[in-house]
Design a protein around this motif. Structure first.
Motif, mmCIF file in Angstrom:
data_model
loop_
_atom_site.group_PDB
_atom_site.id
_atom_site.type_symbol
_atom_site.label_atom_id
_atom_site.label_comp_id
_atom_site.label_asym_id
_atom_site.label_seq_id
_atom_site.Cartn_x
_atom_site.Cartn_y
_atom_site.Cartn_z
ATOM 1 N N GLY A 9 15.458 17.814 -23.453
ATOM 2 C CA GLY A 9 14.953 18.489 -22.271
ATOM 3 C C GLY A 9 15.966 18.721 -21.174
ATOM 4 O O GLY A 9 15.589 18.996 -20.032
ATOM 5 N N TYR A 10 17.248 18.635 -21.483
ATOM 6 C CA TYR A 10 18.277 18.867 -20.470
ATOM 7 C C TYR A 10 18.489 20.368 -20.237
ATOM 8 O O TYR A 10 18.245 21.189 -21.122
ATOM 9 N N ARG A 11 18.950 20.704 -19.036
ATOM 10 C CA ARG A 11 19.345 22.073 -18.716
ATOM 11 C C ARG A 11 20.642 22.039 -17.926
ATOM 12 O O ARG A 11 20.959 21.047 -17.252
ATOM 13 N N LEU A 62 28.228 15.744 -10.777
ATOM 14 C CA LEU A 62 27.634 14.470 -10.357
ATOM 15 C C LEU A 62 26.648 14.027 -11.415
ATOM 16 O O LEU A 62 25.713 14.767 -11.753
ATOM 17 N N ALA A 63 26.858 12.826 -11.964
ATOM 18 C CA ALA A 63 26.021 12.366 -13.066
ATOM 19 C C ALA A 63 25.566 10.924 -12.860
ATOM 20 O O ALA A 63 26.379 10.048 -12.567
ATOM 21 N N THR A 67 22.754 18.691 -16.790
ATOM 22 C CA THR A 67 24.082 18.504 -17.348
ATOM 23 C C THR A 67 25.022 19.570 -16.828
ATOM 24 O O THR A 67 24.624 20.718 -16.581
ATOM 25 N N GLY A 68 26.279 19.184 -16.666
ATOM 26 C CA GLY A 68 27.302 20.138 -16.272
ATOM 27 C C GLY A 68 27.852 20.912 -17.450
ATOM 28 O O GLY A 68 28.648 21.832 -17.275
ATOM 29 N N ALA A 86 30.428 10.563 -25.619
ATOM 30 C CA ALA A 86 31.679 11.317 -25.663
ATOM 31 C C ALA A 86 31.481 12.809 -25.458
ATOM 32 O O ALA A 86 32.396 13.509 -25.010
ATOM 33 N N ARG A 87 30.301 13.325 -25.785
ATOM 34 C CA ARG A 87 30.084 14.770 -25.700
ATOM 35 C C ARG A 87 29.588 15.228 -24.336
ATOM 36 O O ARG A 87 29.360 16.430 -24.124
ATOM 37 N N SER A 88 29.414 14.299 -23.392
ATOM 38 C CA SER A 88 28.905 14.647 -22.066
ATOM 39 C C SER A 88 30.027 15.168 -21.170
ATOM 40 O O SER A 88 31.210 14.912 -21.397
ATOM 41 N N LYS A 89 29.630 15.884 -20.124
ATOM 42 C CA LYS A 89 30.603 16.516 -19.240
ATOM 43 C C LYS A 89 31.398 15.498 -18.431
ATOM 44 O O LYS A 89 32.604 15.671 -18.219
ATOM 45 N N THR A 90 30.749 14.437 -17.963
ATOM 46 C CA THR A 90 31.439 13.457 -17.124
ATOM 47 C C THR A 90 32.637 12.818 -17.828
ATOM 48 O O THR A 90 33.739 12.795 -17.267
#
Length: 226
Positions: A96-98, A30-31, A83-84, A49-53
């Motif tokens: 600062g993402y985890r 869920l994003a 992030t997934g 483009a590099r994100s999980k969604t």
């Protein structure tokens, strides 16, 4: 007087969308995002483009676009900087993402089964749009530093679920804009809508005149990279 400036972002205000997709192991992702716009029963999603969604959406061809109201802003905010992706990409670590596998649990939002696609809907969102991917549009290909990093993912809305409280009185297929209070993001901050400001000349056109022919929702278009 106008001044020429170069802001880092141009997010002048758009509705927040919670995109639900499925990970490789079948678990939901869920994003939150806000770079989305609609035309008819199509929506263009602007994503990194590099994100999980986008990776999930391209792999499975399915998603649900859940539109939160301003009332659940706290739950939406709990998804920020999660992030997934595992491992977390370097650029997101710097921001600062985890990694978080259970985003529904962390946010306090509830999964609700979809009817035509596999990713779940978000029960608390008064607008839920089941969708399938139809086209992939690479963005900013003419800028070398951005090449391959941004995507416009075009999806076709297959089914619309609306909370009864949003319907126009006496109507079964029309949403009352005075009842719909979307969560808005403007320059990284959350806002809501105020009351209607002025009568609209455009609104005098019957809404039914905008309805386009709908394809058979049981037939998915082949995903085409352009």
């Amino acid at each position: 007087m106008h001044r020429t400036i170069e802001p880092a972002i141009l997010y002048f205000g758009t509705p927040v969308v919670l995109i639900s997709t499925l990970n490789e192991d079948g678990s939901p992702n869920l994003a939150p995002m806000s770079s989305a716009w609609w035309l008819g029963w199509r929506c263009l999603l602007g994503l990194g483009a590099r994100s999980k969604t986008p990776q999930n959406l391209i792999r499975t061809g399915e998603c649900v676009l859940n539109l939160p109201s301003a009332e659940i802003v706290a739950q939406v905010n709990r998804l920020a900087r999660l992030t997934g992706s595992d491992p977390v990409p370097e650029h997101k670590i710097k921001m600062g993402y985890r990694h978080e596998r259970d985003k529904f649990g962390v946010s306090g939002l509830t999964q609700q089964p979809s009817e035509l696609v596999n990713p779940p809907r978000v029960l608390e969102c008064p607008v839920q749009l089941e969708a399938r991917l139809t086209h992939i549009h690479p963005l900013a290909e003419d800028e070398e530093p951005m090449k391959g990093r941004l995507l416009g993912l075009e999806v076709r809305i297959e089914r619309v679920h609306i909370d009864d409280n949003l319907l126009l009185d006496g109507e079964t297929n029309r949403i009352d804009p005075d009842k719909w209070r979307p969560l808005i993001m403007s320059f990284q901050h959350f806002y809501g809508l105020g009351p209607r400001l002025h009568d609209s000349t455009l609104a005098k056109i019957p809404e039914s005149m905008y309805r386009a022919a709908r394809p058979n929702p049981s037939v998915a278009e082949e995903v085409t990279a352009q």
